[in-house]
Design a protein around this motif. Structure first.
Motif, PDB file in Angstrom:
ATOM      1  N   LYS A   1     -25.689  -3.191 -22.593  1.00  0.00           N
ATOM      2  CA  LYS A   1     -26.296  -3.347 -21.270  1.00  0.00           C
ATOM      3  C   LYS A   1     -27.632  -4.077 -21.359  1.00  0.00           C
ATOM      4  O   LYS A   1     -27.942  -4.934 -20.530  1.00  0.00           O
ATOM      5  N   ASN A   2     -28.415  -3.734 -22.366  1.00  0.00           N
ATOM      6  CA  ASN A   2     -29.716  -4.382 -22.540  1.00  0.00           C
ATOM      7  C   ASN A   2     -29.581  -5.855 -22.890  1.00  0.00           C
ATOM      8  O   ASN A   2     -30.464  -6.665 -22.599  1.00  0.00           O
ATOM      9  N   MET A   3     -28.466  -6.195 -23.531  1.00  0.00           N
ATOM     10  CA  MET A   3     -28.220  -7.594 -23.897  1.00  0.00           C
ATOM     11  C   MET A   3     -27.561  -8.369 -22.754  1.00  0.00           C
ATOM     12  O   MET A   3     -27.364  -9.580 -22.870  1.00  0.00           O
ATOM     13  N   HIS A   4     -27.186  -7.653 -21.671  1.00  0.00           N
ATOM     14  CA  HIS A   4     -26.568  -8.267 -20.493  1.00  0.00           C
ATOM     15  C   HIS A   4     -25.280  -9.025 -20.847  1.00  0.00           C
ATOM     16  O   HIS A   4     -25.023 -10.117 -20.334  1.00  0.00           O
ATOM     17  N   ILE A   5     -24.478  -8.436 -21.726  1.00  0.00           N
ATOM     18  CA  ILE A   5     -23.210  -9.054 -22.105  1.00  0.00           C
ATOM     19  C   ILE A   5     -22.119  -8.544 -21.171  1.00  0.00           C
ATOM     20  O   ILE A   5     -21.900  -7.341 -21.056  1.00  0.00           O
ATOM     21  N   SER A   6     -21.441  -9.455 -20.516  1.00  0.00           N
ATOM     22  CA  SER A   6     -20.410  -9.100 -19.539  1.00  0.00           C
ATOM     23  C   SER A   6     -19.190  -8.480 -20.216  1.00  0.00           C
ATOM     24  O   SER A   6     -18.824  -8.845 -21.336  1.00  0.00           O
ATOM     25  N   VAL A   7     -18.559  -7.561 -19.506  1.00  0.00           N
ATOM     26  CA  VAL A   7     -17.318  -6.962 -19.993  1.00  0.00           C
ATOM     27  C   VAL A   7     -16.231  -8.029 -20.130  1.00  0.00           C
ATOM     28  O   VAL A   7     -15.312  -7.890 -20.962  1.00  0.00           O
ATOM     29  N   LEU A   8     -16.339  -9.105 -19.363  1.00  0.00           N
ATOM     30  CA  LEU A   8     -15.380 -10.197 -19.470  1.00  0.00           C
ATOM     31  C   LEU A   8     -15.470 -10.869 -20.836  1.00  0.00           C
ATOM     32  O   LEU A   8     -14.442 -11.195 -21.457  1.00  0.00           O
ATOM     33  N   ILE A   9     -16.687 -11.085 -21.318  1.00  0.00           N
ATOM     34  CA  ILE A   9     -16.895 -11.696 -22.623  1.00  0.00           C
ATOM     35  C   ILE A   9     -16.424 -10.761 -23.727  1.00  0.00           C
ATOM     36  O   ILE A   9     -15.775 -11.187 -24.693  1.00  0.00           O
ATOM     37  N   ILE A  10     -16.746  -9.477 -23.591  1.00  0.00           N
ATOM     38  CA  ILE A  10     -16.299  -8.487 -24.579  1.00  0.00           C
ATOM     39  C   ILE A  10     -14.782  -8.457 -24.641  1.00  0.00           C
ATOM     40  O   ILE A  10     -14.185  -8.412 -25.722  1.00  0.00           O
ATOM     41  N   GLY A  11     -14.148  -8.520 -23.470  1.00  0.00           N
ATOM     42  CA  GLY A  11     -12.691  -8.486 -23.404  1.00  0.00           C
ATOM     43  C   GLY A  11     -12.045  -9.643 -24.138  1.00  0.00           C
ATOM     44  O   GLY A  11     -11.115  -9.447 -24.925  1.00  0.00           O
ATOM     45  N   ILE A  12     -12.534 -10.854 -23.888  1.00  0.00           N
ATOM     46  CA  ILE A  12     -11.910 -12.010 -24.537  1.00  0.00           C
ATOM     47  C   ILE A  12     -12.183 -12.013 -26.040  1.00  0.00           C
ATOM     48  O   ILE A  12     -11.332 -12.429 -26.839  1.00  0.00           O
ATOM     49  N   CYS A  13     -13.353 -11.521 -26.450  1.00  0.00           N
ATOM     50  CA  CYS A  13     -13.666 -11.431 -27.885  1.00  0.00           C
ATOM     51  C   CYS A  13     -12.748 -10.427 -28.585  1.00  0.00           C
ATOM     52  O   CYS A  13     -12.210 -10.710 -29.662  1.00  0.00           O
ATOM     53  N   LEU A  14     -12.573  -9.261 -27.978  1.00  0.00           N
ATOM     54  CA  LEU A  14     -11.675  -8.258 -28.556  1.00  0.00           C
ATOM     55  C   LEU A  14     -10.237  -8.777 -28.568  1.00  0.00           C
ATOM     56  O   LEU A  14      -9.476  -8.518 -29.510  1.00  0.00           O
ATOM     57  N   GLY A  15      -9.882  -9.522 -27.516  1.00  0.00           N
ATOM     58  CA  GLY A  15      -8.549 -10.113 -27.473  1.00  0.00           C
ATOM     59  C   GLY A  15      -8.342 -11.090 -28.614  1.00  0.00           C
ATOM     60  O   GLY A  15      -7.296 -11.082 -29.277  1.00  0.00           O
ATOM     61  N   ALA A  16      -9.350 -11.934 -28.861  1.00  0.00           N
ATOM     62  CA  ALA A  16      -9.256 -12.902 -29.958  1.00  0.00           C
ATOM     63  C   ALA A  16      -9.152 -12.201 -31.309  1.00  0.00           C
ATOM     64  O   ALA A  16      -8.389 -12.615 -32.186  1.00  0.00           O
ATOM     65  N   ILE A  17      -9.928 -11.132 -31.470  1.00  0.00           N
ATOM     66  CA  ILE A  17      -9.894 -10.368 -32.721  1.00  0.00           C
ATOM     67  C   ILE A  17      -8.509  -9.768 -32.954  1.00  0.00           C
ATOM     68  O   ILE A  17      -8.018  -9.699 -34.086  1.00  0.00           O
ATOM     69  N   CYS A  18      -7.868  -9.350 -31.870  1.00  0.00           N
ATOM     70  CA  CYS A  18      -6.549  -8.702 -31.964  1.00  0.00           C
ATOM     71  C   CYS A  18      -5.391  -9.685 -31.808  1.00  0.00           C
ATOM     72  O   CYS A  18      -4.230  -9.255 -31.717  1.00  0.00           O
ATOM     73  N   SER A  19      -5.689 -10.988 -31.776  1.00  0.00           N
ATOM     74  CA  SER A  19      -4.631 -11.980 -31.543  1.00  0.00           C
ATOM     75  C   SER A  19      -3.554 -11.949 -32.617  1.00  0.00           C
ATOM     76  O   SER A  19      -2.392 -12.269 -32.356  1.00  0.00           O
ATOM     77  N   PHE A  20      -3.930 -11.557 -33.850  1.00  0.00           N
ATOM     78  CA  PHE A  20      -2.941 -11.517 -34.927  1.00  0.00           C
ATOM     79  C   PHE A  20      -1.863 -10.473 -34.632  1.00  0.00           C
ATOM     80  O   PHE A  20      -0.705 -10.625 -35.053  1.00  0.00           O
ATOM     81  N   ILE A  21      -2.230  -9.412 -33.914  1.00  0.00           N
ATOM     82  CA  ILE A  21      -1.246  -8.388 -33.542  1.00  0.00           C
ATOM     83  C   ILE A  21      -0.237  -8.974 -32.561  1.00  0.00           C
ATOM     84  O   ILE A  21       0.977  -8.752 -32.671  1.00  0.00           O
ATOM     85  N   PHE A  22      -0.757  -9.741 -31.590  1.00  0.00           N
ATOM     86  CA  PHE A  22       0.130 -10.378 -30.620  1.00  0.00           C
ATOM     87  C   PHE A  22       1.093 -11.345 -31.303  1.00  0.00           C
ATOM     88  O   PHE A  22       2.287 -11.370 -30.998  1.00  0.00           O
ATOM     89  N   LEU A  23       0.578 -12.143 -32.232  1.00  0.00           N
ATOM     90  CA  LEU A  23       1.412 -13.127 -32.907  1.00  0.00           C
ATOM     91  C   LEU A  23       2.493 -12.462 -33.762  1.00  0.00           C
ATOM     92  O   LEU A  23       3.598 -12.989 -33.909  1.00  0.00           O
TER      93      LEU A  23
END
Length: 337
Positions: free
Chosen positions: A35-57
């Protein structure tokens, strides 16, 4: 009833997988540090998605339907619902400037990309058009729409989609960083207009605008999406023009109309003429935000890092030239007009 059952059966694995990541994204976004860094949940979501992309593949056959549904349908529904946060007076605040910026971006980027691709880089006409329309209008949706008109081969579509996704994601992370650091000097209204003009995908615009650090973040998000949606709506006349020009060679080509953009406008009109209760608007806003987070995660999951290596050099050059040109032209138009 059977169709509903079949849909649930086909998508529940993918949607459930995204839901787990979404819950984790909201938990992380609500920690005091984030919250203090003002990072949007949208950005967190896409980052976590990218990290987990190997599971999708690895489990694509089980997850693909649900993830595709989230990346396309939930994104569009989320955008339509976001329209209830905007009024006609808000669109009027962009004035002629907003429409003029969108019109110049779409016409100049598409024509320039086609010229550079076919005349300078000697690329195939179809792939030059696909990359150009993806950059000029609305990324993958525009590419798929044009593909339905020109009937291009699948490998051309894949190459164009891969390049657009890569540079769209690059801009989504790069531009907010440059804006927040002051390297790109813009006021709050200009920040929204710039992001709406300079980014490829609607999802990229939503993610980037959500990452801007400002007390007026909602206004930035609104102006960014409004300008981007004007670009999306311009896809319809552009496709009609292209279809007309190639009609002799493609008499059966069907025109894709981005209906979600039309419904987005209807939502704005309804919100402008009808006084919707605050608690109803809050439910709509929460639902819109949730769907957009799901879409961001799905976008991240679909990142295939191996495809980066498969993009041809000339296609890469055209994509990066348009990416840079789009950013420069957007900045000039936003600041000078």
């Amino acid at each position: 009833m059977q169709k509903i059952f079949d849909f649930i059966k086909a998508t529940y694995f993918g949607i459930g997988f995204i839901a787990i990541i979404a819950i984790l994204s909201f938990i992380i976004a609500n920690t005091s540090y984030i919250k203090n860094m003002h990072i949007s949940v949208l950005i967190i979501g896409i980052c976590l998605g990218a990290i987990c992309s190997f599971i999708f593949l690895r489990h694509k056959q089980h997850l693909e339907s649900g993830i595709n549904f989230s990346a396309k349908n939930l994104l569009r529904i989320g955008i339509v619902l976001f329209g209830f946060n905007i009024s006609l007076s808000g669109i009027a605040s962009l004035g002629f400037k907003g429409f003029f910026i969108a019109l110049i971006i779409v016409s100049v980027i598409f024509s320039s990309g086609y010229f550079i691709g076919t005349r300078i880089l000697k690329l195939d006409k179809q792939i030059s058009m696909l990359i150009s329309i993806g950059s000029a209008v609305c990324g993958a949706a525009a590419i798929l729409a044009l593909e339905s008109v020109i009937k291009s081969q699948s490998y051309k579509n894949v190459a164009a989609l891969a390049s657009i996704v890569i540079f769209g994601l690059l801009g989504m992370f790069l531009f907010p960083t440059l804006i927040n650091s002051g390297i790109i000097p813009l006021d709050d209204m200009e920040k929204g207009l710039f992001l709406g003009a300079a980014l490829h995908e609607v999802a990229n615009v939503v993610g980037a605008a959500g990452a801007i650090i400002s007390p007026n973040n909602q206004a930035i998000l609104e102006s960014a999406i409004i300008l981007k949606m004007i670009r999306v709506i311009l896809l319809v006349p552009l496709l009609l023009i292209i279809s007309f020009l190639i009609s002799k060679d493609n008499k059966t080509g069907k025109i894709y109309i981005p209906w979600f953009a039309i419904f987005f406008l209807f939502a704005i009109i309804i919100n402008s003429i009808i006084e919707i209760p605050i608690h109803i608007l809050q439910i709509i806003k929460t639902t819109s935000n949730m769907f957009l987070v799901f879409a961001m995660i799905a976008l991240g999951l679909q990142i295939d890092f191996k495809k980066i290596k498969q993009i041809g050099l000339k296609i890469f050059i055209l994509s990066i030239v348009l990416f840079i040109f789009l950013a420069i032209l957007s900045f000039i138009l936003v600041v000078r007009l």
